[in-house]
Scaffold this active site. Structure first.
Site, short mmCIF file in Angstrom:
data_model
loop_
_atom_site.label_atom_id
_atom_site.label_comp_id
_atom_site.label_asym_id
_atom_site.label_seq_id
_atom_site.Cartn_x
_atom_site.Cartn_y
_atom_site.Cartn_z
N SER A 1 -3.78 -2.40 8.97
CA SER A 1 -4.97 -3.20 8.71
C SER A 1 -5.04 -4.36 9.71
O SER A 1 -4.96 -4.14 10.92
CB SER A 1 -4.96 -3.68 7.26
OG SER A 1 -6.21 -4.21 6.89
N ASP B 1 -10.22 6.28 3.67
CA ASP B 1 -10.34 4.86 3.98
C ASP B 1 -11.74 4.58 4.50
O ASP B 1 -12.10 4.98 5.60
CB ASP B 1 -9.29 4.48 5.03
CG ASP B 1 -9.30 2.99 5.37
OD1 ASP B 1 -10.15 2.25 4.86
OD2 ASP B 1 -8.43 2.58 6.17
N HIS C 1 -8.05 2.62 1.72
CA HIS C 1 -7.40 1.76 2.71
C HIS C 1 -5.96 1.42 2.30
O HIS C 1 -5.07 1.29 3.15
CB HIS C 1 -8.21 0.48 2.87
CG HIS C 1 -7.72 -0.42 3.95
ND1 HIS C 1 -7.65 -0.02 5.28
CD2 HIS C 1 -7.27 -1.71 3.93
CE1 HIS C 1 -7.17 -1.02 6.02
NE2 HIS C 1 -6.93 -2.04 5.22
#
Length: 385
Positions: free
Chosen positions: A156, A321, A354
């Site tokens: 991320s 995601d 995610h």
């Protein structure tokens, strides 16, 4: 907890490095002095060739693996992947995990004392960017005697830091793993961040960021911000399979209190976060996400932007995601290929959205472990006995 798991790094104690050398920031300001809180796992070898840097995501911190005490209920946030025999094998590697500047878990940030005023920085703390974090991490590496990382790894927002490492310090990174990340935020992602920021800023207890001076906390704003963010971290399938339309009671109450299990879950996540994270840090971190765009200085040409990189990449995305979808990881992988870089790309089929980058998905672990095995071989590290 009466016994530590056998594959855990065990009990760990955070350390603090203080820096008196001013840090010039991308925003045009200078941080005169600062602290970085970090943890290490494993042992740095005599040659200094086995160090791995872990870069954390938006609400992450330095506690990536192990436990701070036997009473701690959960291990560090990436414990599934760091430890003896795990993907990042601490019997091979010396792992460093840093709390970024601007955070609220020990490194200098809005809740720290401003040396010019003797009070907390609050909203006056300088705006941070990914490149600022990378520069500060490089200084910590100098302090630890690490000239070159065997690998820099992150998911991320952490993945953005990995990419920036490869561009800012190509001579100091031997391998890069960019996981569930993006080379820049989409307009939709910036919009989600802005909704979260406005939730915080519109809280009557925010006081333009000076809430500490008023003995207040913008808990309601932080709660809403976290609830919005948490929705984007999970996939529709993950939320459906976990909660569906399940009610907390047998029938509708025909009111606005919590009725569905998913409502209860989001409120719990929001309440927990609102007492454990600083609002000014959240604003700062989301802005750092928004600003990241290394291709901007190259007319939007990402291949030109990644030209300085000089190491093999692993780029990983997850099928469900939608915060940082596979298309954005493919965009980075294709740019690296166009720039003539060595890159392996994997899109993992996962229902977890995610947050999948934090979980022990079998195929993800297999690919990640194979990559770290290559890192070990390339660095001439001995296999575990």
């Amino acid at each position: 907890m009466t016994e530590l798991p056998r594959d855990s790094v065990g009990l760990v104690t955070p350390e603090t490095a203080h820096f008196d050398d001013p840090l010039d920031l991308a925003c045009g300001r200078t941080l005169p002095a600062y602290d970085l809180v970090y943890e290490t796992y494993g042992t740095l070898n005599a040659e200094g060739t086995n160090a791995v840097l872990i870069c954390h995501a938006l609400s992450g911190h330095h506690h990536a693996a192990g436990f701070h005490s036997m009473d701690e209920r959960k291990p560090g946030w990436w414990d599934a992947h760091i430890g003896p025999g795990k993907s990042i094998d601490t019997e091979r590697f010396f792992v460093v995990s840093v709390n970024n500047l601007g955070g609220c878990h020990g490194s200098t940030g809005p809740i720290s004392e401003n040396p010019e005023t003797g009070t907390a920085w609050g909203p006056d703390f300088p705006m941070m960017t990914v490149i600022d974090w990378v520069h500060s991490q490089a200084r910590l590496a100098d302090r630890l005697g690490i000239e070159r990382f065997a690998a820099v790894v992150g998911g991320s927002l952490g993945g953005m830091q990995v990419l920036q490492w490869a561009l800012s310090y190509p001579e100091r990174i031997a391998h890069a793993a960019v996981i569930a990340a993006t080379p820049k935020l989409s307009a939709q992602n910036i919009a989600f961040n802005e909704v979260a920021r406005q939730a915080i800023r519109s809280d009557p207890e925010f006081h333009d960021g000076h809430y500490a001076e008023h003995g207040a906390l913008p808990r309601r704003g932080l709660k809403l911000a976290r609830m919005v963010g948490h929705i984007t971290y999970l996939s529709e399938d993950a939320m459906g399979s976990k909660f569906g339309r399940d009610l907390r009671s047998e029938d509708f109450n025909f009111g606005y209190d919590v009725e569905f299990q998913v409502e209860s879950y989001l409120r719990y996540q929001g309440d927990t976060f609102s007492t454990s994270f600083d609002a000014n840090s959240y604003l700062l971190m989301t802005k750092a996400l928004d600003y990241f765009d290394p291709a901007a200085a190259h007319g939007g040409d990402l291949a030109a932007a990644v030209a300085p990189a000089d190491c093999p990449f692993l780029v990983v995305s997850f099928s469900s995601d939608w915060r940082f979808p596979p298309s954005r990881s493919k965009e980075l992988a294709n740019a690296l290929v166009r720039a003539g870089k060595a890159v392996s790309f994997a899109n993992i089929d996962s229902p977890h959205g995610h947050d999948a980058f934090l979980l022990p998905e079998p195929r993800y672990q297999a690919i990640f472990s194979a990559f770290m095995g290559r890192v070990a071989r390339d660095q001439g590290l001995e296999d575990r006995s």
